[in-house]
Write a protein that holds these residues in place. Structure first.
Motif, PDB file in Angstrom:
ATOM      1  N   VAL A 129       0.922 -18.320  -0.405  1.00  0.00           N
ATOM      2  CA  VAL A 129       2.357 -18.129  -0.632  1.00  0.00           C
ATOM      3  C   VAL A 129       2.602 -17.136  -1.763  1.00  0.00           C
ATOM      4  CG1 VAL A 129       4.474 -19.275  -1.393  1.00  0.00           C
ATOM      5  CG2 VAL A 129       2.994 -20.377   0.299  1.00  0.00           C
ATOM      6  N   LYS A 130       1.857 -17.264  -2.865  1.00  0.00           N
ATOM      7  CA  LYS A 130       2.021 -16.333  -3.987  1.00  0.00           C
ATOM      8  C   LYS A 130       1.705 -14.900  -3.563  1.00  0.00           C
ATOM      9  CE  LYS A 130       0.956 -19.722  -7.626  1.00  0.00           C
ATOM     10  NZ  LYS A 130      -0.069 -20.181  -8.592  1.00  0.00           N
ATOM     11  N   SER A 131       0.661 -14.738  -2.761  1.00  0.00           N
ATOM     12  CA  SER A 131       0.295 -13.387  -2.297  1.00  0.00           C
ATOM     13  C   SER A 131       1.380 -12.807  -1.408  1.00  0.00           C
ATOM     14  CB  SER A 131      -1.037 -13.431  -1.535  1.00  0.00           C
ATOM     15  OG  SER A 131      -2.109 -13.745  -2.391  1.00  0.00           O
ATOM     16  N   ALA A 132       1.877 -13.615  -0.475  1.00  0.00           N
ATOM     17  CA  ALA A 132       2.896 -13.131   0.458  1.00  0.00           C
ATOM     18  C   ALA A 132       4.172 -12.741  -0.274  1.00  0.00           C
ATOM     19  CB  ALA A 132       3.189 -14.190   1.510  1.00  0.00           C
ATOM     20  N   LEU A 133       4.570 -13.539  -1.256  1.00  0.00           N
ATOM     21  CA  LEU A 133       5.805 -13.263  -1.983  1.00  0.00           C
ATOM     22  C   LEU A 133       5.671 -12.086  -2.940  1.00  0.00           C
ATOM     23  CD1 LEU A 133       7.051 -16.881  -2.787  1.00  0.00           C
ATOM     24  CD2 LEU A 133       7.721 -15.380  -0.903  1.00  0.00           C
ATOM     25  N   SER A 134       4.433 -11.664  -3.228  1.00  0.00           N
ATOM     26  CA  SER A 134       4.238 -10.534  -4.146  1.00  0.00           C
ATOM     27  C   SER A 134       4.018  -9.217  -3.408  1.00  0.00           C
ATOM     28  CB  SER A 134       3.040 -10.798  -5.064  1.00  0.00           C
ATOM     29  OG  SER A 134       1.832 -10.830  -4.320  1.00  0.00           O
ATOM     30  N   LEU A 135       4.196  -9.214  -2.073  1.00  0.00           N
ATOM     31  CA  LEU A 135       4.095  -7.957  -1.335  1.00  0.00           C
ATOM     32  C   LEU A 135       5.115  -6.961  -1.869  1.00  0.00           C
ATOM     33  CD1 LEU A 135       3.656  -9.141   2.368  1.00  0.00           C
ATOM     34  CD2 LEU A 135       2.107  -7.645   1.118  1.00  0.00           C
ATOM     35  N   PRO A 136       4.741  -5.700  -2.018  1.00  0.00           N
ATOM     36  CA  PRO A 136       5.697  -4.706  -2.534  1.00  0.00           C
ATOM     37  C   PRO A 136       6.867  -4.541  -1.583  1.00  0.00           C
ATOM     38  CG  PRO A 136       3.701  -3.633  -1.714  1.00  0.00           C
ATOM     39  CD  PRO A 136       3.436  -5.103  -1.706  1.00  0.00           C
ATOM     40  N   LYS A 137       8.076  -4.469  -2.148  1.00  0.00           N
ATOM     41  CA  LYS A 137       9.276  -4.302  -1.318  1.00  0.00           C
ATOM     42  C   LYS A 137       9.446  -2.856  -0.874  1.00  0.00           C
ATOM     43  CE  LYS A 137      10.526  -8.596  -2.051  1.00  0.00           C
ATOM     44  NZ  LYS A 137       9.414  -9.008  -2.925  1.00  0.00           N
ATOM     45  N   GLU A 138       8.974  -1.907  -1.709  1.00  0.00           N
ATOM     46  CA  GLU A 138       9.121  -0.501  -1.353  1.00  0.00           C
ATOM     47  C   GLU A 138       8.010  -0.096  -0.404  1.00  0.00           C
ATOM     48  OE1 GLU A 138       6.432  -0.369  -4.990  1.00  0.00           O
ATOM     49  OE2 GLU A 138       8.087  -1.574  -4.203  1.00  0.00           O
ATOM     50  N   SER A 139       8.102   1.122   0.114  1.00  0.00           N
ATOM     51  CA  SER A 139       7.071   1.640   1.007  1.00  0.00           C
ATOM     52  C   SER A 139       5.732   1.661   0.287  1.00  0.00           C
ATOM     53  CB  SER A 139       7.431   3.065   1.447  1.00  0.00           C
ATOM     54  OG  SER A 139       6.329   3.695   2.056  1.00  0.00           O
ATOM     55  N   PRO A 140       4.660   1.194   0.954  1.00  0.00           N
ATOM     56  CA  PRO A 140       3.343   1.216   0.310  1.00  0.00           C
ATOM     57  C   PRO A 140       2.947   2.597  -0.190  1.00  0.00           C
ATOM     58  CG  PRO A 140       3.270  -0.099   2.305  1.00  0.00           C
ATOM     59  CD  PRO A 140       4.628   0.544   2.267  1.00  0.00           C
ATOM     60  N   ALA A 141       3.441   3.635   0.455  1.00  0.00           N
ATOM     61  CA  ALA A 141       3.087   4.988   0.019  1.00  0.00           C
ATOM     62  C   ALA A 141       3.539   5.234  -1.418  1.00  0.00           C
ATOM     63  CB  ALA A 141       3.724   6.018   0.947  1.00  0.00           C
ATOM     64  N   LYS A 142       4.658   4.614  -1.819  1.00  0.00           N
ATOM     65  CA  LYS A 142       5.161   4.780  -3.175  1.00  0.00           C
ATOM     66  C   LYS A 142       4.413   3.908  -4.169  1.00  0.00           C
ATOM     67  CE  LYS A 142       9.825   5.773  -1.478  1.00  0.00           C
ATOM     68  NZ  LYS A 142      11.215   5.273  -1.409  1.00  0.00           N
ATOM     69  N   ALA A 143       3.786   2.830  -3.643  1.00  0.00           N
ATOM     70  CA  ALA A 143       3.100   1.895  -4.540  1.00  0.00           C
ATOM     71  C   ALA A 143       1.690   2.344  -4.882  1.00  0.00           C
ATOM     72  CB  ALA A 143       3.050   0.516  -3.888  1.00  0.00           C
ATOM     73  N   VAL A 144       1.193   3.355  -4.169  1.00  0.00           N
ATOM     74  CA  VAL A 144      -0.188   3.804  -4.365  1.00  0.00           C
ATOM     75  C   VAL A 144      -0.321   4.569  -5.672  1.00  0.00           C
ATOM     76  CG1 VAL A 144      -1.958   5.349  -3.448  1.00  0.00           C
ATOM     77  CG2 VAL A 144      -0.703   3.857  -1.915  1.00  0.00           C
ATOM     78  N   ALA A 145      -1.449   4.357  -6.352  1.00  0.00           N
ATOM     79  CA  ALA A 145      -1.684   5.023  -7.628  1.00  0.00           C
ATOM     80  C   ALA A 145      -1.662   6.538  -7.470  1.00  0.00           C
ATOM     81  CB  ALA A 145      -3.031   4.583  -8.196  1.00  0.00           C
ATOM     82  N   GLU A 146      -1.212   7.219  -8.499  1.00  0.00           N
ATOM     83  CA  GLU A 146      -1.123   8.674  -8.471  1.00  0.00           C
ATOM     84  C   GLU A 146      -2.508   9.288  -8.291  1.00  0.00           C
ATOM     85  OE1 GLU A 146       0.373  12.361 -11.317  1.00  0.00           O
ATOM     86  OE2 GLU A 146       0.602  10.284 -11.975  1.00  0.00           O
ATOM     87  N   GLY A 147      -2.591  10.274  -7.396  1.00  0.00           N
ATOM     88  CA  GLY A 147      -3.855  10.945  -7.155  1.00  0.00           C
ATOM     89  C   GLY A 147      -4.700  10.272  -6.094  1.00  0.00           C
ATOM     90  N   LEU A 148      -4.308   9.078  -5.650  1.00  0.00           N
ATOM     91  CA  LEU A 148      -5.074   8.353  -4.634  1.00  0.00           C
ATOM     92  C   LEU A 148      -4.364   8.551  -3.304  1.00  0.00           C
ATOM     93  CD1 LEU A 148      -7.609   6.533  -4.750  1.00  0.00           C
ATOM     94  CD2 LEU A 148      -6.083   4.575  -4.751  1.00  0.00           C
ATOM     95  N   ARG A 149      -4.749   9.563  -2.547  1.00  0.00           N
ATOM     96  CA  ARG A 149      -4.007   9.858  -1.333  1.00  0.00           C
ATOM     97  C   ARG A 149      -4.886  10.555  -0.311  1.00  0.00           C
ATOM     98  NH1 ARG A 149      -1.306  15.230  -2.208  1.00  0.00           N
ATOM     99  NH2 ARG A 149      -2.306  16.138  -4.031  1.00  0.00           N
ATOM    100  N   LEU A 150      -4.467  10.437   0.941  1.00  0.00           N
ATOM    101  CA  LEU A 150      -5.114  11.140   2.039  1.00  0.00           C
ATOM    102  C   LEU A 150      -4.301  12.383   2.315  1.00  0.00           C
ATOM    103  CD1 LEU A 150      -5.922   8.140   4.395  1.00  0.00           C
ATOM    104  CD2 LEU A 150      -7.609   9.658   3.377  1.00  0.00           C
ATOM    105  N   ILE A 151      -4.902  13.539   2.101  1.00  0.00           N
ATOM    106  CA  ILE A 151      -4.184  14.804   2.207  1.00  0.00           C
ATOM    107  C   ILE A 151      -4.247  15.313   3.643  1.00  0.00           C
ATOM    108  CG2 ILE A 151      -4.095  17.190   1.368  1.00  0.00           C
ATOM    109  CD1 ILE A 151      -5.494  16.128  -1.179  1.00  0.00           C
ATOM    110  N   GLY A 152      -3.137  15.885   4.102  1.00  0.00           N
ATOM    111  CA  GLY A 152      -3.132  16.495   5.424  1.00  0.00           C
ATOM    112  C   GLY A 152      -1.890  16.144   6.213  1.00  0.00           C
ATOM    113  N   GLN A 153      -1.592  16.970   7.221  1.00  0.00           N
ATOM    114  CA  GLN A 153      -0.438  16.756   8.085  1.00  0.00           C
ATOM    115  C   GLN A 153      -0.831  16.704   9.554  1.00  0.00           C
ATOM    116  OE1 GLN A 153       2.480  15.995   6.895  1.00  0.00           O
ATOM    117  NE2 GLN A 153       1.777  16.293   4.783  1.00  0.00           N
ATOM    118  N   SER A 154      -2.120  16.661   9.847  1.00  0.00           N
ATOM    119  CA  SER A 154      -2.564  16.588  11.235  1.00  0.00           C
ATOM    120  C   SER A 154      -2.159  15.246  11.835  1.00  0.00           C
ATOM    121  CB  SER A 154      -4.078  16.757  11.319  1.00  0.00           C
ATOM    122  OG  SER A 154      -4.730  15.699  10.644  1.00  0.00           O
ATOM    123  N   ALA A 155      -2.079  15.204  13.165  1.00  0.00           N
ATOM    124  CA  ALA A 155      -1.701  13.964  13.854  1.00  0.00           C
ATOM    125  C   ALA A 155      -2.681  12.843  13.541  1.00  0.00           C
ATOM    126  CB  ALA A 155      -1.639  14.215  15.367  1.00  0.00           C
TER     127      ALA A 155
END
Length: 458
Positions: free
Chosen positions: A130-156
Motif C-alpha cells: 500500500v505504501k509503495s502504491a500510494l507513493s507512485l509519482p503523480k507526474e509523468s515518469p519522464a519528468k521524475a527521472v534523474a537529470e542526464g539519465l535518458r534514452l536519446i533518440g527519436q526513432s520509432a
C-alpha cells in the motif's frame, strides 16, 4: 472524457485529504481484516463485494488504490484489472490470490496489476504494498527521472521503449530486458526504477557472470559471523542492500542451476536466509533481469530453469540494436561528445564522420560508439573529428572464390580471431575485470594476460 476520469481517480491524496482505497472481496472476514489494517494506516476505505459493485464505485468515486480478490461472485479479479486499465489507467490495482497460485499472480501482473498478495495475507506485506502504491509519482515518469539519465533518440524503436518504460514504472512486475551487449539494458532498468514508487530506495546492479560460484549464496543473501572461515562479522547481501528498491540482475543466464533454485525461492517467498542463519528475513525487492543471450534457448538447452524463467520474464522489454535505429546515431554521438568534452574545448563531428558513423553497424552498440568517440577526441586536431579519427573497423570482405569455408584459413589467423572474440566478450561481461574474465574463460589470470598481449588487446 477518459483523461478527466484518470485525473479524478488519483486526486484525493494530492489535495491533502486522506488517501482512499477500494477493497473488493466477497468474504466478510477478509474485508474486515483489510479495512482495519488500512484504517490504522490513516487510509479511508470503501468496500465492494462483487465485480459489478466495484465498477459502479469506480465510475462514481475517486480512489488512490484498488485491492481485489482474484475470485469474485460475478467474475474475476483479472476482469477488474482489465476494466481499470481501460477506464482509469493511472489507478494502481493489486490482486489477492490463493496461496501457491503462481499462474494467477503472473497473469495479473501481465494484465497490468501493480502487485499481488498471496493468501493468507501477510499484514506486513500488505502495508508495504500500500505504501509503495500510494507513493507512485503523480507526474509523468519522464519528468521524475534523474537529470542526464535518458534514452536519446527519436526513432520509432526507441520511442516505443520509452513508452514501455513509462508503463513498467507503474507496476511491481518483474521485468526481463533483452538485447545485445551495449544496447542500454542497465540504463533502461535504472529508468524504470527512477520513475517508479521505489525511486527513493536503492538500485542495486549485479553482474551475475562476474561472481565466483562458491561465493554466490553469501553475496546474494549475506552471511552470519562465523558462518565460514573469514566471516568475521554479519554482512548483508544484494537482497538486503536492495530492500525497498530494485535488484538488477545483469547477465542472469550465467547463474548456475543450484543458485537458480535459491533465487526462485527468494522471489516466490519474498524472504531470504543468510548463510549460517536458521531464520529467514523478509525482503521487499523488485527484480529486473537482463542478458544478451536468448533466455528461451537457455531453457531449451537445460541451462536455465523453466520455472525461474517464467517468474523473471513476466514482462519483456526488448532493447533495439543501434544499427536498427541509425537515425539516432548523430543525436547520441552529439550527447556523448558534449559529456566527453565538458570543461574543455568543444569537439564536433565533420559531416563525413557523421555519415560514416551512421553507416557503421556497431556490433558493440552504444557502448562501442562511446569508445570510438572517446578515442577520436584524443586523436582529433582542431576540435573537428574526421573519418580517419574514428578508426572504424572495416566490414569483413567476402571472398567469392571460397564461399563454403569463408575465413577458415590461414588456420592460425582464424583461431586467433576466435580467441580474441571470446576474450573480448568475457571482458565485456565482467566489466573489464580481468580476474573475473579469466575465471569465466576457465584459464589463469597469467594465461589471460599472456593471450591479451599476444593478440594486441589493451
Amino acid at each position: 472524457m477518459l483523461k478527466r476520469k484518470e485525473r479524478a481517480t488519483r486526486s484525493s491524496a494530492s489535495e491533502g485529504q486522506a488517501p482512499k482505497v477500494l477493497v473488493v472481496d466477497d468474504e466478510a472476514d477478509i474485508l474486515e481484516l483489510l479495512e482495519l489494517t488500512l484504517l490504522r494506516m490513516g487510509i479511508d476505505v470503501e468496500r465492494a463485494a462483487s465485480l459489478a459493485e466495484a465498477k459502479d464505485k469506480l465510475a462514481r468515486g475517486s480512489f488512490d488504490l484498488c485491492l481485489t480478490d482474484m475470485r469474485l461472485p460475478d467474475g474475476t479479479g483479472l476482469e477488474l484489472v482489465d476494466y481499470i486499465a481501460a477506464h482509469c489507467a493511472d489507478l494502481p490495482v493489486a490482486v489477492i490470490t490463493a496461496h501457491g497460485s503462481t499462474e494467477n499472480a503472473v497473469a495479473a501482473l501481465k494484465a497490468g496489476a501493480f502487485d499481488y498478495l498471496a493468501k493468507p495475507v501477510s499484514l506486513e506485506q500488505l502495508r508495504t504494498l500500500v505504501k509503495s502504491a500510494l507513493s507512485l509519482p503523480k507526474e509523468s515518469p519522464a519528468k521524475a527521472v534523474a537529470e542526464g539519465l535518458r534514452l536519446i533518440g527519436q526513432s520509432a524503436a526507441i520511442v516505443h521503449v520509452r513508452e514501455m518504460i513509462e508503463k513498467l514504472a507503474r507496476t511491481q512486475a518483474p521485468v526481463y530486458i533483452s538485447g545485445e551487449s551495449g544496447s542500454g539494458k542497465e540504463l533502461a532498468a535504472r529508468l524504470i526504477h527512477e520513475a517508479s514508487a521505489r525511486r527513493s530506495k536503492p538500485f542495486v546492479p549485479v553482474n551475475c557472470g562476474a561472481i565466483p560460484e562458491n561465493l554466490m549464496e553469501s553475496e546474494f543473501f549475506g552471511y552470519r559471523k562465523g558462518a565460514f572461515t573469514g566471516a568475521e562479522s554479519d554482512r548483508d547481501g544484494f537482497f538486503q542492500a536492495a530492500n525497498g528498491g530494485t535488484l538488477f540482475l545483469d547477465e542472469v543466464a550465467d547463474l548456475p542451476l543450484a543458485m537458480q533454485v535459491k533465487l526462485l525461492r527468494a522471489i516466490q517467498e519474498k524472504r531470504v536466509r543468510k548463510v549460517g542463519s536458521t531464520q529467514e528475513e523478509p525482503v521487499d525487492v523488485r527484480i529486473i533481469s537482463a542478458t544478451h543471450q536468448r533466455l528461451a534457448s537457455c531453457v531449451e538447452e537445460g541451462r536455465f530453469r523453466q520455472d525461474l524463467y517464467y517468474r523473471l520474464n513476466v514482462i519483456e522489454l526488448k532493447m533495439p540494436a543501434l544499427r536498427d535505429r541509425r537515425e539516432d546515431v548523430p543525436l547520441i554521438a552529439e550527447a556523448i561528445l558534449a559529456r566527453l568534452t565538458r570543461g574543455g574545448p568543444a569537439c564536433r563531428l565533420s559531416p563525413e564522420a557523421v555519415q560514416a558513423l551512421t553507416a557503421y553497424d556497431f556490433p558493440g552498440n552504444v557502448r562501442e560508439l562511446e569508445n570510438i568517440l572517446e578515442r577520436a577526441v584524443a586523436l582529433s586536431d582542431g576540435g573537428v573529428i574526421q573519418v580517419g579519427d574514428l578508426q572504424l573497423t572495416p566490414p569483413a570482405e567476402v571472398d567469392d572464390a571460397r564461399p563454403t569455408l569463408e575465413g577458415k584459413w590461414p588456420l592460425q589467423e582464424y583461431l586467433d580471431r576466435v580467441e580474441k572474440e571470446a576474450i573480448l566478450e568475457a571482458l565485456e561481461k565482467t566489466r573489464y575485470n580481468r580476474t573475473a574474465a579469466a575465471k569465466l574463460l576457465g584459464i589463469t589470470f597469467r594465461a589471460l594476460r599472456y593471450r591479451m598481449e599476444r593478440l594486441g588487446i589493451h
